[in-house]
Design a protein around this motif. Structure first.
Motif, PDB file in Angstrom:
ATOM      1  N   VAL A  70     111.439 132.169  27.861  1.00  0.00           N
ATOM      2  CA  VAL A  70     112.679 132.815  28.766  1.00  0.00           C
ATOM      3  C   VAL A  70     112.246 133.244  29.943  1.00  0.00           C
ATOM      4  N   GLY A  71     111.161 133.968  30.233  1.00  0.00           N
ATOM      5  CA  GLY A  71     110.575 134.656  31.444  1.00  0.00           C
ATOM      6  C   GLY A  71     110.159 133.246  32.364  1.00  0.00           C
ATOM      7  N   TYR A  72     109.550 132.330  31.911  1.00  0.00           N
ATOM      8  CA  TYR A  72     109.194 131.394  32.656  1.00  0.00           C
ATOM      9  C   TYR A  72     110.314 130.480  33.045  1.00  0.00           C
ATOM     10  N   ILE A  73     111.367 130.375  32.449  1.00  0.00           N
ATOM     11  CA  ILE A  73     112.577 129.698  33.162  1.00  0.00           C
ATOM     12  C   ILE A  73     113.027 130.521  34.201  1.00  0.00           C
ATOM     13  N   PHE A  74     113.417 131.703  33.926  1.00  0.00           N
ATOM     14  CA  PHE A  74     114.001 132.641  35.014  1.00  0.00           C
ATOM     15  C   PHE A  74     113.207 132.629  36.271  1.00  0.00           C
TER      16      PHE A  74
ATOM     17  N   ASP B 185     106.316 140.633  27.558  1.00  0.00           N
ATOM     18  CA  ASP B 185     106.401 139.197  27.546  1.00  0.00           C
ATOM     19  C   ASP B 185     107.362 138.862  28.941  1.00  0.00           C
ATOM     20  N   VAL B 186     108.283 139.337  29.000  1.00  0.00           N
ATOM     21  CA  VAL B 186     109.310 138.893  29.961  1.00  0.00           C
ATOM     22  C   VAL B 186     108.662 139.520  31.445  1.00  0.00           C
ATOM     23  N   VAL B 187     108.348 140.689  31.404  1.00  0.00           N
ATOM     24  CA  VAL B 187     107.809 141.042  32.792  1.00  0.00           C
ATOM     25  C   VAL B 187     106.572 140.270  33.002  1.00  0.00           C
ATOM     26  N   GLN B 188     105.737 139.850  32.247  1.00  0.00           N
ATOM     27  CA  GLN B 188     104.272 139.293  32.430  1.00  0.00           C
ATOM     28  C   GLN B 188     104.613 137.957  32.837  1.00  0.00           C
ATOM     29  N   ALA B 189     105.729 137.213  32.314  1.00  0.00           N
ATOM     30  CA  ALA B 189     105.894 135.802  32.782  1.00  0.00           C
ATOM     31  C   ALA B 189     106.737 135.714  34.154  1.00  0.00           C
ATOM     32  N   THR B 190     107.826 136.851  34.422  1.00  0.00           N
ATOM     33  CA  THR B 190     108.250 136.546  35.657  1.00  0.00           C
ATOM     34  C   THR B 190     107.552 137.287  36.970  1.00  0.00           C
ATOM     35  N   THR B 191     107.081 138.385  37.010  1.00  0.00           N
ATOM     36  CA  THR B 191     106.553 138.984  37.895  1.00  0.00           C
ATOM     37  C   THR B 191     104.867 139.264  37.867  1.00  0.00           C
ATOM     38  N   ALA B 192     104.607 139.460  36.569  1.00  0.00           N
ATOM     39  CA  ALA B 192     103.051 139.985  36.242  1.00  0.00           C
ATOM     40  C   ALA B 192     102.945 141.142  36.864  1.00  0.00           C
ATOM     41  N   GLY B 193     104.056 142.267  36.900  1.00  0.00           N
ATOM     42  CA  GLY B 193     103.693 143.377  37.239  1.00  0.00           C
ATOM     43  C   GLY B 193     103.889 143.715  38.931  1.00  0.00           C
ATOM     44  N   GLY B 194     104.262 142.565  39.663  1.00  0.00           N
ATOM     45  CA  GLY B 194     104.393 142.430  41.136  1.00  0.00           C
ATOM     46  C   GLY B 194     106.045 142.768  41.297  1.00  0.00           C
ATOM     47  N   PRO B 195     106.335 142.592  42.435  1.00  0.00           N
ATOM     48  CA  PRO B 195     105.586 142.979  43.547  1.00  0.00           C
ATOM     49  C   PRO B 195     105.110 144.246  43.995  1.00  0.00           C
ATOM     50  N   ALA B 196     103.692 144.305  44.386  1.00  0.00           N
ATOM     51  CA  ALA B 196     103.138 145.547  44.899  1.00  0.00           C
ATOM     52  C   ALA B 196     103.140 146.588  43.520  1.00  0.00           C
ATOM     53  N   ARG B 197     103.043 145.861  42.538  1.00  0.00           N
ATOM     54  CA  ARG B 197     102.935 146.866  41.246  1.00  0.00           C
ATOM     55  C   ARG B 197     104.031 147.563  40.759  1.00  0.00           C
ATOM     56  N   THR B 198     105.543 147.205  41.297  1.00  0.00           N
ATOM     57  CA  THR B 198     106.576 147.845  41.202  1.00  0.00           C
ATOM     58  C   THR B 198     107.105 147.575  39.767  1.00  0.00           C
TER      59      THR B 198
END
Length: 317
Positions: A144-148, A255-268
């Motif tokens: 789901v994360g990679y699709i979005f 899972d969702v956060v790691q697939a979509t932003t990996a913690g970014g932008p600017a670690r927000t």
């Protein structure tokens, strides 16, 4: 005389098998009672190995200097906790995690409740729609994360659709805004699990007693008044379950956060589990374990007050 003898001997012949059969029935009953313990033993063994033992070691290694740079493990007391508290990184990750969990709980329950109200009637179209909204629950969170992530890129599918519908081109970086990205990611998380909340709210709506609804209708209550004054208060158990599971489940989100932003932008959007993942990947095992212990304690401290307040609300309603 013969008839009397036959009548007296026949009951004795019948009573004899009953006396012999009674202990056998009692033994079978005892055996049936003992069987479930053997059936659940593998489940308890898996729970012990993969949950209780790691949790126990989590409490132990948090007070050591375990890392990939040392061959020995030595106790250091509360040094790991002091270092994390003084750096400020842990507190920032905790704050982001709490904000993310609250947003997910709000969106997930809002979407699930609206879907339950719209699809409450048992029609063919509504049944098919319920199945479609349940599909994201069965999907992998990483998928789901990679699709979005692909859809929300500046050159992704969402901007292309909007550019065709609007008279101007759209090049919005949906996952690039430090302020709103946490909201977008929480909506994605809520979208994945809103089908589960929909099911719980549907079950709550179906279990509302018809006599109470009929009494409100006879008293002249409108449909809107009857829903908000009669049916909605009776959904308190469903609200308790959905809010608690959404809030506590998103506190452990990754899972969702790691697939979509990996913690970014600017670690927000760097929630605590992503921070733990990065710290562990750097070889700082003790610090990562300390963060995991802090997350465990925060989830426990949040769980009991939330559930207690919602339970009291049920009793009041």
């Amino acid at each position: 005389m013969h008839t009397v003898k036959d009548r007296t001997t026949r009951p004795q012949a019948r009573a004899k098998p009953r006396g012999h059969g009674a202990p056998r029935l009692r033994k079978d009953t005892l055996n049936r009672r003992d069987h479930p313990l053997w059936f659940i033993a593998p489940a308890f063994a898996i729970l012990l190995v993969f949950f209780f033992l790691p949790t126990l070691f989590n409490f132990i290694y948090a007070f050591t200097d375990w890392s990939s740079f040392k061959s020995e493990i030595n106790p250091v007391g509360f040094d790991n906790f002091n270092d994390l508290a003084s750096s400020g990184t842990l507190l920032r990750a905790l704050r982001i995690t709490v904000v993310y969990a609250v947003l997910v709980a709000i969106f997930q329950n809002l979407f699930g409740f609206l879907l339950a109200v719209l699809l409450e009637r048992d029609t063919t179209v509504n049944r098919v729609a319920r199945v479609f909204f349940l599909i994201p629950v069965l999907m992998s969170a990483l998928a789901v994360g990679y699709i979005f992530q692909a859809l929300l890129k500046p050159e992704g599918g969402l901007n292309q659709i909007l550019s065709r519908l609007l008279p101007f081109d759209v090049h919005c970086a949906w996952l690039g805004d430090p302020t709103w990205t946490i909201v977008v990611v929480s909506i994605i998380h809520a979208w994945k699990w809103m089908g589960l909340s929909m099911l719980i709210y549907l079950a709550g709506l179906k279990t509302v007693p018809e006599d109470i609804v009929e009494a409100a209708r006879i008293d002249g209550a409108s449909r809107r008044r009857m829903f908000w004054s009669v049916r909605f208060p009776l959904l308190a158990p469903a609200i308790t379950f959905n809010v608690a599971t959404a809030l506590l489940g998103s506190m452990n989100g990754f899972d969702v956060v790691q697939a979509t932003t990996a913690g970014g932008p600017a670690r927000t959007t760097e929630i605590l589990n992503i921070f733990i993942y990065r710290t562990f990947g750097q070889g700082l095992f003790a610090q990562a374990t300390t963060m995991g212990l802090v997350l465990f304690l925060v989830v426990a401290l949040m769980a009991f007050p939330v559930i207690t307040v919602l339970r009291r609300r049920e009793e009041i309603l």
